[in-house]
Design a protein around this motif. Sequence first.
Motif, PDB file in Angstrom:
ATOM      1  N   PRO A   1       0.821  -1.218   0.000  1.00 52.90           N
ATOM      2  CA  PRO A   1       0.000   0.000   0.000  1.00 52.90           C
ATOM      3  C   PRO A   1       0.854   1.266   0.000  1.00 52.90           C
ATOM      4  O   PRO A   1       0.492   2.256  -0.644  1.00 52.90           O
ATOM      5  N   GLU A   2       1.984   1.230   0.701  1.00 58.72           N
ATOM      6  CA  GLU A   2       2.849   2.412   0.721  1.00 58.72           C
ATOM      7  C   GLU A   2       3.403   2.708  -0.669  1.00 58.72           C
ATOM      8  O   GLU A   2       3.519   3.865  -1.085  1.00 58.72           O
ATOM      9  N   GLY A   3       3.762   1.638  -1.399  1.00 59.22           N
ATOM     10  CA  GLY A   3       4.282   1.826  -2.743  1.00 59.22           C
ATOM     11  C   GLY A   3       3.242   2.385  -3.692  1.00 59.22           C
ATOM     12  O   GLY A   3       3.542   3.243  -4.533  1.00 59.22           O
ATOM     13  N   VAL A   4       1.994   1.912  -3.559  1.00 63.68           N
ATOM     14  CA  VAL A   4       0.916   2.424  -4.410  1.00 63.68           C
ATOM     15  C   VAL A   4       0.695   3.907  -4.137  1.00 63.68           C
ATOM     16  O   VAL A   4       0.577   4.721  -5.064  1.00 63.68           O
ATOM     17  N   LEU A   5       0.634   4.262  -2.852  1.00 59.05           N
ATOM     18  CA  LEU A   5       0.403   5.666  -2.495  1.00 59.05           C
ATOM     19  C   LEU A   5       1.567   6.539  -2.951  1.00 59.05           C
ATOM     20  O   LEU A   5       1.359   7.672  -3.431  1.00 59.05           O
ATOM     21  N   ALA A   6       2.786   6.038  -2.845  1.00 59.23           N
ATOM     22  CA  ALA A   6       3.951   6.820  -3.279  1.00 59.23           C
ATOM     23  C   ALA A   6       3.918   7.039  -4.787  1.00 59.23           C
ATOM     24  O   ALA A   6       4.223   8.134  -5.275  1.00 59.23           O
ATOM     25  N   ARG A   7       3.538   5.996  -5.550  1.00 64.08           N
ATOM     26  CA  ARG A   7       3.468   6.160  -7.001  1.00 64.08           C
ATOM     27  C   ARG A   7       2.392   7.166  -7.399  1.00 64.08           C
ATOM     28  O   ARG A   7       2.578   7.986  -8.298  1.00 64.08           O
ATOM     29  N   ALA A   8       1.230   7.097  -6.725  1.00 62.38           N
ATOM     30  CA  ALA A   8       0.165   8.061  -7.031  1.00 62.38           C
ATOM     31  C   ALA A   8       0.589   9.480  -6.681  1.00 62.38           C
ATOM     32  O   ALA A   8       0.294  10.432  -7.421  1.00 62.38           O
ATOM     33  N   ASP A   9       1.302   9.627  -5.571  1.00 66.81           N
ATOM     34  CA  ASP A   9       1.778  10.956  -5.164  1.00 66.81           C
ATOM     35  C   ASP A   9       2.791  11.493  -6.171  1.00 66.81           C
ATOM     36  O   ASP A   9       2.763  12.674  -6.545  1.00 66.81           O
ATOM     37  N   LEU A  10       3.689  10.631  -6.628  1.00 72.14           N
ATOM     38  CA  LEU A  10       4.672  11.058  -7.619  1.00 72.14           C
ATOM     39  C   LEU A  10       4.005  11.429  -8.944  1.00 72.14           C
ATOM     40  O   LEU A  10       4.382  12.408  -9.595  1.00 72.14           O
ATOM     41  N   ALA A  11       3.008  10.642  -9.341  1.00 72.74           N
ATOM     42  CA  ALA A  11       2.289  10.966 -10.576  1.00 72.74           C
ATOM     43  C   ALA A  11       1.571  12.292 -10.451  1.00 72.74           C
ATOM     44  O   ALA A  11       1.517  13.084 -11.404  1.00 72.74           O
ATOM     45  N   CYS A  12       1.029  12.576  -9.269  1.00 71.48           N
ATOM     46  CA  CYS A  12       0.361  13.861  -9.050  1.00 71.48           C
ATOM     47  C   CYS A  12       1.372  14.998  -9.079  1.00 71.48           C
ATOM     48  O   CYS A  12       1.091  16.080  -9.610  1.00 71.48           O
ATOM     49  N   ALA A  13       2.548  14.761  -8.520  1.00 70.14           N
ATOM     50  CA  ALA A  13       3.589  15.792  -8.566  1.00 70.14           C
ATOM     51  C   ALA A  13       4.014  16.070 -10.004  1.00 70.14           C
ATOM     52  O   ALA A  13       4.263  17.223 -10.383  1.00 70.14           O
ATOM     53  N   ALA A  14       4.081  15.026 -10.834  1.00 64.71           N
ATOM     54  CA  ALA A  14       4.392  15.234 -12.253  1.00 64.71           C
ATOM     55  C   ALA A  14       3.270  15.995 -12.942  1.00 64.71           C
ATOM     56  O   ALA A  14       3.514  16.843 -13.803  1.00 64.71           O
ATOM     57  N   ALA A  15       2.031  15.710 -12.542  1.00 64.03           N
ATOM     58  CA  ALA A  15       0.899  16.438 -13.119  1.00 64.03           C
ATOM     59  C   ALA A  15       0.917  17.904 -12.704  1.00 64.03           C
ATOM     60  O   ALA A  15       0.436  18.773 -13.439  1.00 64.03           O
ATOM     61  N   ARG A  16       1.462  18.204 -11.524  1.00 62.85           N
ATOM     62  CA  ARG A  16       1.572  19.605 -11.100  1.00 62.85           C
ATOM     63  C   ARG A  16       2.479  20.383 -12.048  1.00 62.85           C
ATOM     64  O   ARG A  16       2.260  21.570 -12.295  1.00 62.85           O
ATOM     65  N   LEU A  17       3.512  19.726 -12.555  1.00 64.08           N
ATOM     66  CA  LEU A  17       4.446  20.406 -13.446  1.00 64.08           C
ATOM     67  C   LEU A  17       3.906  20.525 -14.859  1.00 64.08           C
ATOM     68  O   LEU A  17       4.150  21.514 -15.549  1.00 64.08           O
ATOM     69  N   HIS A  18       3.190  19.501 -15.305  1.00 66.81           N
ATOM     70  CA  HIS A  18       2.753  19.464 -16.697  1.00 66.81           C
ATOM     71  C   HIS A  18       1.246  19.632 -16.851  1.00 66.81           C
ATOM     72  O   HIS A  18       0.766  19.760 -17.971  1.00 66.81           O
ATOM     73  N   GLY A  19       0.494  19.608 -15.721  1.00 64.84           N
ATOM     74  CA  GLY A  19      -0.942  19.808 -15.794  1.00 64.84           C
ATOM     75  C   GLY A  19      -1.691  18.536 -16.152  1.00 64.84           C
ATOM     76  O   GLY A  19      -1.116  17.550 -16.613  1.00 64.84           O
ATOM     77  N   GLY A  20      -3.009  18.552 -15.936  1.00 60.78           N
ATOM     78  CA  GLY A  20      -3.864  17.457 -16.371  1.00 60.78           C
ATOM     79  C   GLY A  20      -3.773  16.231 -15.499  1.00 60.78           C
ATOM     80  O   GLY A  20      -3.684  16.306 -14.279  1.00 60.78           O
ATOM     81  N   VAL A  21      -3.793  15.069 -16.158  1.00 61.97           N
ATOM     82  CA  VAL A  21      -3.831  13.768 -15.499  1.00 61.97           C
ATOM     83  C   VAL A  21      -2.578  12.994 -15.880  1.00 61.97           C
ATOM     84  O   VAL A  21      -2.163  12.985 -17.037  1.00 61.97           O
ATOM     85  N   ARG A  22      -1.989  12.321 -14.906  1.00 66.66           N
ATOM     86  CA  ARG A  22      -0.782  11.534 -15.161  1.00 66.66           C
ATOM     87  C   ARG A  22      -0.983  10.139 -14.579  1.00 66.66           C
ATOM     88  O   ARG A  22      -1.334   9.984 -13.410  1.00 66.66           O
TER      89      ARG A  22
END
Length: 721
Positions: A428-449
Amino acid sequence: MPLTDYVPDFRSPIPRGRIASTLMLLAFYLLAAGIGLRLQVYYGAVTPLWPPSGLAVWMLWRRGLGLAPVILGGEWLVALWLGLGWQAQILGPLAQLVEAMLASMLLRLARLPARPLDTLHGLQLFLLDAVLLAPMLAAAIGTWGLYLTGATGDGPLYETLLTWWTGDALGILIITPLLLAWWPQPARSTVAQAAALMIATGIAALVVLMQAPEQRTMLFFLLLPFVAIAGLLRDPAVVTLTILMLVALALGLQAIAIGHPDEFVKHVRLLFIGTVAATGYIVSVLAQRLHRLANTDPLTGLPNRRRFTEQLEALAARPRGRRHALLYLDLEAFKLANDTCGHAAGDRLLIEVTGRMLRRKPAAATLARMGGDEFVLLAPDHDADEASALAHRLREALASKPFTVGERSFGIGMRIGIAPFGPRSESPEGVLARADLACAAARLHGGVRVSGPDDGALLRHQGEIALLERLRAAFGNGRLRLAWQRLDPLPGREDGRARREMLLRLLGDDGHPLGPDTFLPVAERYGLLPQIDRWVLASTCRWLSTQADPRLQCYVNLSAQTLAESGFADWLKALIAGHGLDLGRLCLEITERHALERFEFALPAVRALAADGWCFALDDFGAGVASFGYLADLPVQVVKIDGRLVRDFESDPISPVIIEALCRLARLRGLRVVAEWVEDASLLPALAALGVDDVQGFALHRPELLAEAAAGDSPASAPAA
C-alpha cells in the motif's frame, strides 16, 4: 414544507394478502403486553413497564399510520383481558394511538435519520420527544379513563399517572431502539458481536442468580459494565440487545424475589432499567463520536488519512480480482482563494469540491482527504483506462462552475496522479507513493498523469524528491556547507575592498561536496530557495562577525522568490544589526534571469533595500537580450558579466564585442564590472583593456569550504569544486 410531511403516512394501509402478517404483528403486540403484565400491578392497575408502547412508536414512525388498527386492536384486547370497563376500553387504545402518533410526528419534525442513536443530537431528540413528551400525554388520557371507571383504586391519582408515564417511557426507551437497530437484518459482524456479549452477560447473570436472594439486587448492578462494553463497540444494535437481556433478568429477579418485592420494584428496577438504557446509548454515541474524530476529516466529513490507509491495505491484500486504481488529487485554486479571501473561503471551497466529487465518483469508490488541498480516491475494479476516464470526469465536474466569493470568481482545477495496482502486487505504501509522484508530475505538466512501475519520467521525479528530502535534512545534519571564492581586482582597479563570493555546497554520502547545479534547480522548482537563502545569509553574517578586517565584503546570491517574500527586508535588517555589521559588508547578488522573469516582484524589494544603503550586484549580465533596458531600472552597484562570454572570449569573436559594450554601459552608469569564469590568466590584460574591474575564476582561486578556512580571511587551500 406542508404539515403532512411531519405526520405518519396515511397512505400505508395493510397490504392485501398480508392478513397473516398483520395477525402475526398483532400477536407480537399481545405478547409484548403479556410481558408487561407479568410485572406486579400496583397504583391503580397500571404496569411500570409497557413494551407495546415501543412497538407502537416504531410501527407508526417507520411503517405508517396504516398499522393503527394493530395498535387499537391490541390495546382493546388487553383491556378485555384485564376486565376493564368500556371507558377504559375506549380511552386506553386511544391514549396508546395518540402517544405513538405524537412521538412519530415529533421525530419526523426533528428530521431524525433512520438510526437516531448514531448521533448525540439524535439521541437527545429521541429521549425528549419520544421518551418524555409523548408518554406524558398518553398517561394523562389513560389515567383519566381509569379514573372514570374507578380502576385507580384508593391510591393517589398522581401515582397512577406517574407509573403509566414511566411504563410507557421505558417501553419506548427499550423496544423502539431495539427494532430500529435490528430491522432490517444488521451486518454479520453486528450479530457476532452481539452473540459474544450476550453469552458473557448470560454467564454473569447466572453468577448473580446463584447468590442468596438478599444479595441478588446488589450484585445486579455489577452487570452495568456489560452495557458500557456494548456501547464501546459503537453499535447501537449490540447495546439494545444487551439492555433487553438485562431487563429480562431484572424481571426474572423480581419474579423470584423473596422478601420485599414491592421495595425492589419501587426503588431498584425502574431506576436501574432507565439508567442502564440511557447510559448504554450515551456510551455508544460517545464512542461513535470518538471513532469519527479519529477517522474522519472534521471539515469535509470524508475519511482521513488514517482511515483511508486501512481501506487501501484491505483492498491491496485481496488475493484475487480485477485491477484497482488509486487517484491522488491536488486542488489548484485552494491556495489562491485561501490567501486572497481568507480561511473561511478556503474551507467553503474544500466543502464545495468535496460535494462535487462525491456526486461524480462511483458508488464503490472511497474519497478521502489527506490534508490541505490534497484528496485521494480509491477506485476498486478500475484499470488504468477506466481510472483515467474517471479522473477526466472529476476534472470536468470541478471546472464546470467557478467558485465565487463575493464579487471574486475562481476557476477550480485539479491535478490528478493515477497509480493502477493489482491484487497483492504491491505494498500500500508503494501504491500511495506512485500516485503521489504521478500527481507531482501532473503539477508540473498539468492534467492527469498515470504512473507505471517503469515510468522513466516518474523515476526521475522520484530522484528529485529524494534529493529534495536530502536537502531539507541537510539544514540540521551539517551536510549543507558554505564555500567562498576570491574576486581579485585588476591592476589599477583597486578600491580598498577585499571581495569574496559565498557559494553553497551539499556534502554527498562520500563526504565530497556537490555543486549548486546539482540541487539548486530542484530547490527552485519546489520553493525551497527562500529557506536556503536565509540559511546562507545567516551563516555568512555569523562568519563575518568573527573577521577583524573591515575591508572584507561578501557577495551572497539571492533568489527573486526570497526578495518577494513578505517580511524578508525586516528580517535581513535585524540579522545584520544583530551581528553588529555595516551594510557595506554584504553585497546581495541577483541573477539577470531571475530579475527579468520576476521583474515586477523583485524590483520593489531591490529598490526599497537599495534606498536604505544596501549593495546589489547583477549576476550573469549580458545573458539576456533585454540586459541594457533593465539595467536602467535596477538600482545595482555591480554587474557580473555572464561567464559564457568570458569562456568563449577567444573562440567567439562576438564575445569581446559584447563584453566591451557591457563595460561601456556599466561605466556610464558608474557601476563596477566583474568578469566571471576566468580560467586562463592570459585573458587578464585583454579584460582590463575592455574595462573590467574585478575577475573571478579558477585561474585565480578555486572555491574553498568555509569550515576548513583558517581564522583569518585567507584560508588554507581546501578546494571545494
